[in-house]
Design a protein around this motif. Structure first.
Motif, PDB file in Angstrom:
ATOM      1  N   HIS A 174      -5.719  -6.504  10.344  1.00 34.35           N
ATOM      2  CA  HIS A 174      -7.046  -5.895  10.311  1.00 34.35           C
ATOM      3  C   HIS A 174      -8.119  -6.731  11.020  1.00 34.35           C
ATOM      4  O   HIS A 174      -8.871  -6.241  11.837  1.00 34.35           O
ATOM      5  CB  HIS A 174      -7.408  -5.699   8.840  1.00 34.35           C
ATOM      6  CG  HIS A 174      -8.846  -5.485   8.585  1.00 34.35           C
ATOM      7  ND1 HIS A 174      -9.398  -4.240   8.591  1.00 34.35           N
ATOM      8  CD2 HIS A 174      -9.852  -6.340   8.341  1.00 34.35           C
ATOM      9  CE1 HIS A 174     -10.678  -4.347   8.350  1.00 34.35           C
ATOM     10  NE2 HIS A 174     -10.988  -5.604   8.189  1.00 34.35           N
ATOM     11  N   HIS A 175      -8.171  -8.013  10.674  1.00 34.49           N
ATOM     12  CA  HIS A 175      -9.243  -8.873  11.148  1.00 34.49           C
ATOM     13  C   HIS A 175      -9.318  -8.871  12.680  1.00 34.49           C
ATOM     14  O   HIS A 175     -10.365  -8.649  13.278  1.00 34.49           O
ATOM     15  CB  HIS A 175      -9.000 -10.281  10.628  1.00 34.49           C
ATOM     16  CG  HIS A 175     -10.169 -11.178  10.805  1.00 34.49           C
ATOM     17  ND1 HIS A 175     -11.361 -10.975  10.158  1.00 34.49           N
ATOM     18  CD2 HIS A 175     -10.334 -12.280  11.561  1.00 34.49           C
ATOM     19  CE1 HIS A 175     -12.204 -11.912  10.513  1.00 34.49           C
ATOM     20  NE2 HIS A 175     -11.617 -12.713  11.361  1.00 34.49           N
ATOM     21  N   MET A 206       0.728   4.421   2.202  1.00 34.79           N
ATOM     22  CA  MET A 206       0.658   4.299   3.654  1.00 34.79           C
ATOM     23  C   MET A 206       2.053   4.055   4.214  1.00 34.79           C
ATOM     24  O   MET A 206       2.954   3.627   3.507  1.00 34.79           O
ATOM     25  CB  MET A 206      -0.277   3.148   4.033  1.00 34.79           C
ATOM     26  CG  MET A 206      -1.702   3.410   3.611  1.00 34.79           C
ATOM     27  SD  MET A 206      -2.738   1.952   3.620  1.00 34.79           S
ATOM     28  CE  MET A 206      -3.214   1.857   5.313  1.00 34.79           C
ATOM     29  N   PHE A 258       0.877  -1.163   0.000  1.00 38.84           N
ATOM     30  CA  PHE A 258       0.000   0.000   0.000  1.00 38.84           C
ATOM     31  C   PHE A 258       0.917   1.216   0.000  1.00 38.84           C
ATOM     32  O   PHE A 258       1.305   1.727   1.050  1.00 38.84           O
ATOM     33  CB  PHE A 258      -0.927  -0.014   1.202  1.00 38.84           C
ATOM     34  CG  PHE A 258      -1.776  -1.261   1.252  1.00 38.84           C
ATOM     35  CD1 PHE A 258      -2.677  -1.528   0.235  1.00 38.84           C
ATOM     36  CD2 PHE A 258      -1.636  -2.165   2.283  1.00 38.84           C
ATOM     37  CE1 PHE A 258      -3.448  -2.677   0.259  1.00 38.84           C
ATOM     38  CE2 PHE A 258      -2.407  -3.315   2.311  1.00 38.84           C
ATOM     39  CZ  PHE A 258      -3.311  -3.577   1.300  1.00 38.84           C
ATOM     40  N   LEU A 291      -7.976  -6.682  14.721  1.00 40.60           N
ATOM     41  CA  LEU A 291      -8.253  -5.353  15.280  1.00 40.60           C
ATOM     42  C   LEU A 291      -9.719  -4.966  15.127  1.00 40.60           C
ATOM     43  O   LEU A 291     -10.296  -4.339  16.010  1.00 40.60           O
ATOM     44  CB  LEU A 291      -7.369  -4.309  14.602  1.00 40.60           C
ATOM     45  CG  LEU A 291      -5.894  -4.370  14.983  1.00 40.60           C
ATOM     46  CD1 LEU A 291      -5.096  -3.383  14.160  1.00 40.60           C
ATOM     47  CD2 LEU A 291      -5.724  -4.055  16.460  1.00 40.60           C
ATOM     48  N   MET A 292     -10.312  -5.357  14.015  1.00 40.53           N
ATOM     49  CA  MET A 292     -11.733  -5.045  13.829  1.00 40.53           C
ATOM     50  C   MET A 292     -12.562  -5.706  14.922  1.00 40.53           C
ATOM     51  O   MET A 292     -13.495  -5.119  15.452  1.00 40.53           O
ATOM     52  CB  MET A 292     -12.216  -5.552  12.460  1.00 40.53           C
ATOM     53  CG  MET A 292     -11.953  -4.616  11.314  1.00 40.53           C
ATOM     54  SD  MET A 292     -12.671  -2.985  11.508  1.00 40.53           S
ATOM     55  CE  MET A 292     -14.111  -3.141  10.469  1.00 40.53           C
ATOM     56  N   ARG A 339       4.874  -8.097   5.999  1.00 40.79           N
ATOM     57  CA  ARG A 339       3.432  -7.884   6.038  1.00 40.79           C
ATOM     58  C   ARG A 339       2.689  -9.221   6.021  1.00 40.79           C
ATOM     59  O   ARG A 339       1.732  -9.433   6.769  1.00 40.79           O
ATOM     60  CB  ARG A 339       2.984  -7.033   4.849  1.00 40.79           C
ATOM     61  CG  ARG A 339       1.484  -6.766   4.877  1.00 40.79           C
ATOM     62  CD  ARG A 339       1.016  -5.908   3.738  1.00 40.79           C
ATOM     63  NE  ARG A 339       1.269  -6.564   2.462  1.00 40.79           N
ATOM     64  CZ  ARG A 339       1.038  -5.988   1.285  1.00 40.79           C
ATOM     65  NH1 ARG A 339       0.595  -4.764   1.231  1.00 40.79           N
ATOM     66  NH2 ARG A 339       1.288  -6.632   0.166  1.00 40.79           N
ATOM     67  N   GLU A 347       1.917   1.099   8.984  1.00 33.38           N
ATOM     68  CA  GLU A 347       0.494   0.915   8.647  1.00 33.38           C
ATOM     69  C   GLU A 347       0.282  -0.278   7.726  1.00 33.38           C
ATOM     70  O   GLU A 347      -0.707  -0.988   7.824  1.00 33.38           O
ATOM     71  CB  GLU A 347      -0.062   2.185   7.985  1.00 33.38           C
ATOM     72  CG  GLU A 347      -0.433   3.248   8.981  1.00 33.38           C
ATOM     73  CD  GLU A 347      -0.965   4.500   8.324  1.00 33.38           C
ATOM     74  OE1 GLU A 347      -1.791   5.172   8.928  1.00 33.38           O
ATOM     75  OE2 GLU A 347      -0.540   4.816   7.193  1.00 33.38           O
ATOM     76  N   LEU A 367       0.013  -3.092   9.878  1.00 36.40           N
ATOM     77  CA  LEU A 367      -1.205  -3.096  10.699  1.00 36.40           C
ATOM     78  C   LEU A 367      -2.424  -3.515   9.883  1.00 36.40           C
ATOM     79  O   LEU A 367      -3.327  -4.171  10.399  1.00 36.40           O
ATOM     80  CB  LEU A 367      -1.435  -1.714  11.317  1.00 36.40           C
ATOM     81  CG  LEU A 367      -0.433  -1.310  12.397  1.00 36.40           C
ATOM     82  CD1 LEU A 367      -0.728   0.096  12.890  1.00 36.40           C
ATOM     83  CD2 LEU A 367      -0.435  -2.275  13.557  1.00 36.40           C
ATOM     84  N   VAL A 368      -2.437  -3.150   8.607  1.00 39.05           N
ATOM     85  CA  VAL A 368      -3.569  -3.560   7.758  1.00 39.05           C
ATOM     86  C   VAL A 368      -3.655  -5.084   7.726  1.00 39.05           C
ATOM     87  O   VAL A 368      -4.742  -5.660   7.745  1.00 39.05           O
ATOM     88  CB  VAL A 368      -3.418  -2.994   6.328  1.00 39.05           C
ATOM     89  CG1 VAL A 368      -4.442  -3.623   5.398  1.00 39.05           C
ATOM     90  CG2 VAL A 368      -3.597  -1.500   6.326  1.00 39.05           C
ATOM     91  N   ALA A 369      -2.497  -5.741   7.725  1.00 42.17           N
ATOM     92  CA  ALA A 369      -2.485  -7.204   7.672  1.00 42.17           C
ATOM     93  C   ALA A 369      -3.081  -7.814   8.942  1.00 42.17           C
ATOM     94  O   ALA A 369      -3.422  -8.987   8.966  1.00 42.17           O
ATOM     95  CB  ALA A 369      -1.066  -7.701   7.464  1.00 42.17           C
TER      96      ALA A 369
END
Lengths: 304, 281
Positions: free
Chosen positions: B116-117, B105, B102, B119-120, B179, B109, B112-114
């Protein structure tokens, strides 16, 4: 000077409403690269939901105004968000892999459908609401001209600024915002690292519609009259604001909204009120010619 | 019975992928062992990346079955799952031949997107995140800690806040691996991780992959053209040519397989027998 100050206050208020709607355009464009032309009508639906909820609450005896407004705000945000979600689910998601123009055309169709739905179900006549929030402050007086800052104007600006801060924080700090930005950059890769892309896009529509609902309530309280057609002009103005600020940029949408609101107000005040829309849209033309990526937008770099 | 066929992590059976009239993969079956480095090699256009795309849910295979068995015995049929569920629920991670970070970003970050699941869930789908719930803050801290761990592993700890597009090429490749690792995969699919790296970076990559296998106890599936990498670190090699498996075995076995030599040196079909005879003698 007093006249100028009064127009400045009016312009900032109007700009806040445009800014709130513009965020919906800019977020959707950012994440799927599509102009959601039905967004203005989602805003219109929001005003109607707010009006109906308000009347309903009053009729069941909730007459304490701050509580009623709070409830109206929450209920209309939720219901309008549901509308936004439904529109995305029905009209845009099935066309996501289609050619670029297809969702644009359904968006226009959706806009017409929403207008007609409200026209038929609620009638074509304008719907009035008596002033709910009254009073204000006289901040200046000179030669008989009084500069007014009404409570409703204060409320609009405060709510707008607060929502702007909250939404900026969501985008920059939370996992949802991060996944939205990831989808914006590479939807396939986002999916491969485990982001549910469809849900993220739906939530973007939901957030945009919720903000439009807030704008709708503010509009209703500020102007006191609504009809099924207000979404069109307000939507196009907000779209202009989003383009002016740089479409895809959240602060840009807010800045663009402010500028459009100010231009419109000052033009009406100093030149002619009939041509205020011409002034606002001329800005769109000029921006597209001289600054295609907008004030705060990133220029698109095509890689070869 | 070869070691990777006993309780394999990944079992691909009769996989076929057709694009209209083009058969990209034809009736391919293989297994990848639980803690093995499995390499997939073959000439350009042999269908290696297509196999990856089927495993990670990017393509839906025309025919065949892809079974992933977790350590606790839970089985997942990857050909039936959406790609985001393959990543978040079955824990398969991948990297791309052409780097797909990405770019806008920051390095941190991206990692962190990786996550995601996780953290959501911790943020109760953002509501808790807005309210600043303690559980979300803890999850976020944990995620950052894991990211820092992997940044340290791939030697990018000092660049955590830089925009990822600004990193040099080799660093972007390492970041992509970091990542993928941040999603805590049980199977890591790497598509030509050594492409474009210089010899020193390639050596570092070998060490990194061996270290990941050793410390994280995961399986690595690798597409690679660099024979130094392939022969140096893999336990098991699968050779594809024109969408079909032509050899499968240990590096030693594959190196001496006449069919592989024929595919790489390029002989006519009717000469294969002759080449085989020569190699055998």
């Amino acid at each position: 000077m007093e006249y100028f100050l009064q127009q400045l206050i009016n312009g900032v208020t109007l700009g806040s409403i445009y800014g709130l709607i513009a965020i919906g355009y800019t977020m959707v464009y950012g994440i799927i690269g599509m102009i959601n032309f039905a967004h203005g009508d989602i805003f219109m639906v929001g005003t109607f939901i707010a009006l109906i909820t308000f009347i309903g609450l009053v009729s069941i005896g909730v007459t304490f105004i701050p509580l009623a407004l709070m409830l109206v705000l929450i209920i209309s945000m939720v219901l309008t968000a549901a509308w936004g979600w439904t529109v995305e689910r029905l009209a845009y998601r099935p066309l996501r892999e289609s050619f670029r123009l297809a969702p644009l055309i359904t968006a226009i169709g959706m806009s017409i459908a929403l207008q007609n739905f409200v026209q038929i179900s609620q009638g074509a006549r304008v719907k009035p609401l008596q002033p709910v929030i009254t009073g204000g402050y006289e901040i200046m007086e000179k030669d008989g001209f009084i500069v007014n800052l009404s409570n409703i104007q204060i409320m609009i600006v405060v709510v707008t600024v607060a929502l702007m801060i909250i939404f900026s924080l969501i985008i920059s700090r939370t996992a949802l915002g991060r996944s939205q930005r990831a989808c914006e950059q590479d939807r396939v890769m986002a999916s491969l690292v485990g982001v549910n892309v469809d849900r993220t896009i739906s939530l973007t529509f939901v957030m945009g519609a919720a903000l439009a609902a807030v704008a709708g309530l503010m509009f209703l309280l500020y102007y006191g009259v609504i009809d099924f057609y207000i979404g069109f002009v307000a939507g196009i103005k907000a779209f202009t604001a989003a383009v002016l600020g740089g479409i895809g940029s959240l602060p840009g949408a807010m800045l663009g909204g402010m500028i459009i609101g100010l231009i419109e107000t000052f033009w009406s005040a100093y030149f002619s009120i009939e041509y205020k829309d011409v002034a606002a849209f001329s800005v769109l033309v000029l921006v597209l010619i001289f600054l295609p990526s907008g004030l705060l937008g990133r220029p698109e770099i095509e890689k070869v | 019975m070869t070691p990777w066929d006993q309780e394999p992590l990944l079992k691909v059976e009769h996989l076929t992928m057709r694009f209209g009239g083009l058969v990209a993969i034809n009736d391919l079956s293989f297994s990848a062992g639980r803690n093995d480095i499995t390499a997939m090699i073959g000439p350009n256009g042999a269908g290696k990346t297509t196999v990856f795309n089927c495993i990670t849910g990017f393509y839906k295979p025309t025919e065949g079955m892809i079974t992933l068995t977790h350590e606790d015995g839970e089985k997942y049929y990857l050909e039936r799952l959406d790609d985001h569920r393959i990543a978040s629920e079955t824990n398969v991670a991948r990297t791309f031949q052409n780097i797909r970070l990405f770019g806008g970003m920051s390095v941190l970050e991206n990692l962190l997107v990786a996550q995601h699941h996780k953290l959501m869930k911790a943020s109760l789908f953002t509501v808790g995140g807005i309210l600043g719930l303690n559980s979300y803050r803890l999850a976020e801290e944990e995620a950052i800690e894991l990211s820092r761990f992997w940044l340290d592993k791939v030697g990018l700890e000092s660049r955590a806040d830089d925009t990822s597009a600004d990193l040099p090429y080799g660093a972007q490749r390492r970041l992509e691996i970091a990542r993928a690792m941040c999603s805590k995969p049980c199977l890591l699919c790497l598509d030509e991780p050594a492409a474009g790296l210089n010899p020193r970076e390639t050596q570092e990559l070998n060490e990194l992959l061996l270290e990941i296998r050793e410390e994280q106890k995961i399986a690595i599936l690798l597409i690679e053209h660099d024979m130094g990498v392939v022969m140096g670190i893999s336990d098991h090699i699968i050779v594809l040519d024109y969408g079909e498996k032509i050899s499968d075995g240990t590096p030693e076995h594959v190196r001496n397989d006449p069919a592989v030599i024929a595919a790489y040196l390029g002989v006519e079909d009717d000469e294969v027998d002759q080449v085989e005879a020569e190699v055998a003698s």
